[in-house]
Structure formats: C-alpha cells, structure tokens
Design a protein around this motif. Structure first.
Motif, PDB file in Angstrom:
ATOM      1  N   GLY A   1      30.732 110.020 -22.737  1.00 49.25           N
ATOM      2  CA  GLY A   1      29.843 111.048 -23.280  1.00 49.25           C
ATOM      3  C   GLY A   1      29.979 111.050 -24.784  1.00 49.25           C
ATOM      4  N   SER A   2      29.306 111.979 -25.455  1.00 48.17           N
ATOM      5  CA  SER A   2      29.443 112.021 -26.902  1.00 48.17           C
ATOM      6  C   SER A   2      30.898 112.318 -27.253  1.00 48.17           C
ATOM      7  CB  SER A   2      28.508 113.069 -27.506  1.00 48.17           C
ATOM      8  OG  SER A   2      28.909 114.378 -27.166  1.00 48.17           O
TER       9      SER A   2
ATOM     10  N   ASP B   1      31.629 115.368 -33.090  1.00 52.00           N
ATOM     11  CA  ASP B   1      31.462 115.255 -31.634  1.00 52.00           C
ATOM     12  C   ASP B   1      32.782 115.323 -30.890  1.00 52.00           C
ATOM     13  OD1 ASP B   1      28.536 114.794 -31.227  1.00 52.00           O
ATOM     14  OD2 ASP B   1      28.935 113.117 -32.582  1.00 52.00           O
TER      15      ASP B   1
ATOM     16  N   LEU C   1      23.426 114.842 -26.051  1.00 51.50           N
ATOM     17  CA  LEU C   1      24.250 114.308 -24.972  1.00 51.50           C
ATOM     18  C   LEU C   1      25.491 115.176 -24.766  1.00 51.50           C
ATOM     19  CD1 LEU C   1      24.592 111.840 -23.025  1.00 51.50           C
ATOM     20  CD2 LEU C   1      26.013 110.814 -24.815  1.00 51.50           C
ATOM     21  N   LYS C   2      25.885 115.373 -23.515  1.00 53.98           N
ATOM     22  CA  LYS C   2      27.082 116.152 -23.219  1.00 53.98           C
ATOM     23  C   LYS C   2      28.328 115.434 -23.735  1.00 53.98           C
ATOM     24  CE  LYS C   2      25.497 118.541 -19.028  1.00 53.98           C
ATOM     25  NZ  LYS C   2      25.741 118.765 -17.576  1.00 53.98           N
ATOM     26  N   HIS C   3      29.345 116.235 -24.080  1.00 55.01           N
ATOM     27  CA  HIS C   3      30.606 115.668 -24.541  1.00 55.01           C
ATOM     28  C   HIS C   3      31.323 114.953 -23.406  1.00 55.01           C
ATOM     29  CE1 HIS C   3      30.504 117.372 -28.531  1.00 55.01           C
ATOM     30  NE2 HIS C   3      30.274 118.571 -28.044  1.00 55.01           N
TER      31      HIS C   3
ATOM     32  N   GLY D   1      26.388 112.446 -30.770  1.00 49.89           N
ATOM     33  CA  GLY D   1      25.279 113.332 -30.447  1.00 49.89           C
ATOM     34  C   GLY D   1      24.221 113.210 -31.532  1.00 49.89           C
TER      35      GLY D   1
ATOM     36  N   ARG E   1      35.166 113.103 -22.195  1.00 56.40           N
ATOM     37  CA  ARG E   1      36.540 113.604 -22.109  1.00 56.40           C
ATOM     38  C   ARG E   1      37.515 112.476 -22.404  1.00 56.40           C
ATOM     39  NH1 ARG E   1      37.995 115.601 -16.368  1.00 56.40           N
ATOM     40  NH2 ARG E   1      38.422 113.392 -15.964  1.00 56.40           N
TER      41      ARG E   1
END
Length: 312
Positions: free
Chosen positions: A209-210, A126, A71-73, A18, A75
């Motif tokens: 994602g991040s 992150d 940026l969204k995390h 991020g 998984r």
C-alpha cells in the motif's frame, strides 16, 4: 571490485506513494534530492513514475515512486523492505535535526548502530520508513549538507539464512557485520551498498500500500552480466522475468526467498538518454511505444510542480 563481479551494489529503491504532489515536496523539497525523471509506470501507465537522486541519477542514489492518489496505507512487516537509509556527512547532524524540526517532520533521536554511523529514523508523508545515516565513510561528492545517495536498506525476514544464501552465492554480496538480529551484507563495503537483513519472526507480515517499498534493484554492469545473473537465479529455482526494457536501464525481477521483490538493473544507458543532464525531470518523458498515447496520459496525470526556493 572484482572485474568479474556481476552485481556491484544497489541501483534504486522503488516505493508506493499516495499524493504525487506531496511526494515531490518531500523528496525534492525537504530532502533536497533532484527530480531526475518524470515518466509513467510502464506497467500501469495511468500513474507517474517519479525518480529522485543526485544531479545525474547515479545508481546508488535513486529513489523512485509510483504515486496512486488516495491509495490506502500499507503495513510494515516481515517479508518487506521497511527502511531505506540515506547517507549524509557526520558534520551535518545539527543542520538536519534543525531542518526536520523546521518542516515539522517527526523523527527519533540519533542512535549509533554500527561503529561510525548515527541513524535518525523518520517517515515521509505516506509513512514510508526512512533514515538519515550520518557518517564519515562516504566519498561521494555533494554540497556540505547534501544527501550523497543511499547508505543502506533494511529488510525484515522470518529468518535470514535463505536470503543471505541468495545474496552471497548468486548476487556477489558478503557478510561484513552483524549485531543482535541484524546481519549486514554488501557487494562492496561502502555507503550505498549495505543490505541489512533483520530477523523479525514475531512481526506481522507486511502489506502492500502507500508508504511501502515495491522493490529493490541491484546494479549490474551490462546486459551480458544481467543474462548471467538470470541464469544463476533461475538455476536455483527462482522465477525470474525475461529481460525488460525500462528505457533508462534493462531489468529482470524475481522474489527472494523471504518474499521481497528483487530487480537487477543495468548501469546504463542512464537518465540523460532522452533529455539533457541540465534539464532532467523537467518534462514528462515517455518511451517511444507510449508516445502515441501522450495526450491521453497527460490528461490522466495531475500536474505537479514545486517552488524549490521555499525549501532553501
């Protein structure tokens, strides 16, 4: 190492972050890695590409990031490289446990995985999965408590067999250990080269994602070896890219059967090709084809800096 070996170990691991500033503070500050190159993502040049490693950015020590602010995390899950492990001397266990506590980094207690290695799991800012592996097997040089480079990577798979087949038949790895649902492969049996395939059929599929890994790169000695590897992997039906110039190495990319993006990168020319070794990472470096856009790119990138004295 066999002189005909086309893959000699891990080159680098690239992840998505991020905040670039928080990323710098964690890896160069708390972990004490050197920022060896500050450039841009050649495929999406409005964001940084930050490279961390040992003093010269030796293959097997290089952790790199594409930081996308806000940026969204992602998984963690199967079909993804979920944990990147760094090698540290066994005698530095107490030092690192105290250091993580000092900087407020949550971590799990040490556990013995295979004989002679103690693993401490933690995450960066992150949520990227990391481990410190304390061991006496690493002969790479460094200060008393310094990270020596990678120890291993952990890939979660639905089943390990097809990926194991790729590693052993095309990428010069051998199975060197197994325990439960974990199978360890290596191009050479030394810290910095271990690839752990973990069977996790009941895990959810990983989401980008991040805080997730984008790809893992393996080292090949030169362009001729890289061309041979490309022919081998395409011959088994994998869709490999053409050879791409990344300035500090040349690369090919393809997805292994479980879905993880693999890269094979040349060992040379290395990170001192465009700035002196004593000053690596100090300036924004761009390849020749992006130099005409320097002013625009610099205006799009948030300035980052760090006072390393705060992390002594």
């Amino acid at each position: 190492m066999n002189k005909n070996q086309l893959v000699t170990g891990i080159h680098h691991v690239t992840a998505i972050a991020g905040s670039s500033q928080k990323n710098l503070e964690f890896y160069a500050g708390i972990l004490g890695l050197r920022l060896v190159k500050k450039t841009v993502n050649f495929d999406a040049n409005s964001v940084y590409h930050l490279y961390y490693g040992d003093e010269t950015g030796t293959p097997g020590s290089i952790m790199t990031f594409f930081p996308y602010e806000g940026l969204k995390h992602g998984r963690q899950g199967k079909g993804m490289l979920n944990t990147t492990a760094f090698s540290v001397p066994l005698a530095s266990l107490d030092y690192w446990l105290e250091r993580l506590k000092r900087f407020g980094i949550a971590h799990k207690p040490p556990v013995e995985r295979f004989e002679g290695e103690l693993a401490v799991y933690l995450e960066d800012t992150d949520g990227l999965g990391l481990e410190l592996i304390f061991n006496d097997k690493d002969d790479r040089k460094g200060d008393a408590h310094a990270i020596r480079g990678f120890y291993s990577v952990e890939i979660w798979e639905e089943g390990y067999e097809r990926t194991a087949g790729l590693l052993t038949t095309q990428l010069d790895h051998v199975l060197i250990a197994e325990k439960g649902n974990r199978f360890r492969f290596a191009a050479k049996d030394k810290p910095g080269n271990y690839v752990d395939l973990v069977c996790m059929p009941d895990s959810l599929k990983g989401l980008s994602g991040s805080g997730t890994v984008h790809h893992i790169a393996f080292t090949t000695p030169d362009g001729d070896a890289q061309t041979d590897i490309r022919q081998k992997v395409t011959g088994m039906g994998l869709n490999a890219t053409p050879i791409l110039d990344r300035k500090y190495f040349k690369s090919i990319y393809f997805r292994e059967p479980g879905g993880v993006l693999f890269e094979v990168a040349t060992a040379l020319p290395g990170f001192s090709v465009d700035e002196p070794a004593a000053h690596l990472g100090e300036q924004l470096m761009l390849p020749a084809w992006l130099e005409p856009q320097r002013t625009t790119l610099e205006s799009q990138l948030a300035p980052i800096h760090i006072d390393l004295s705060a992390y002594k």
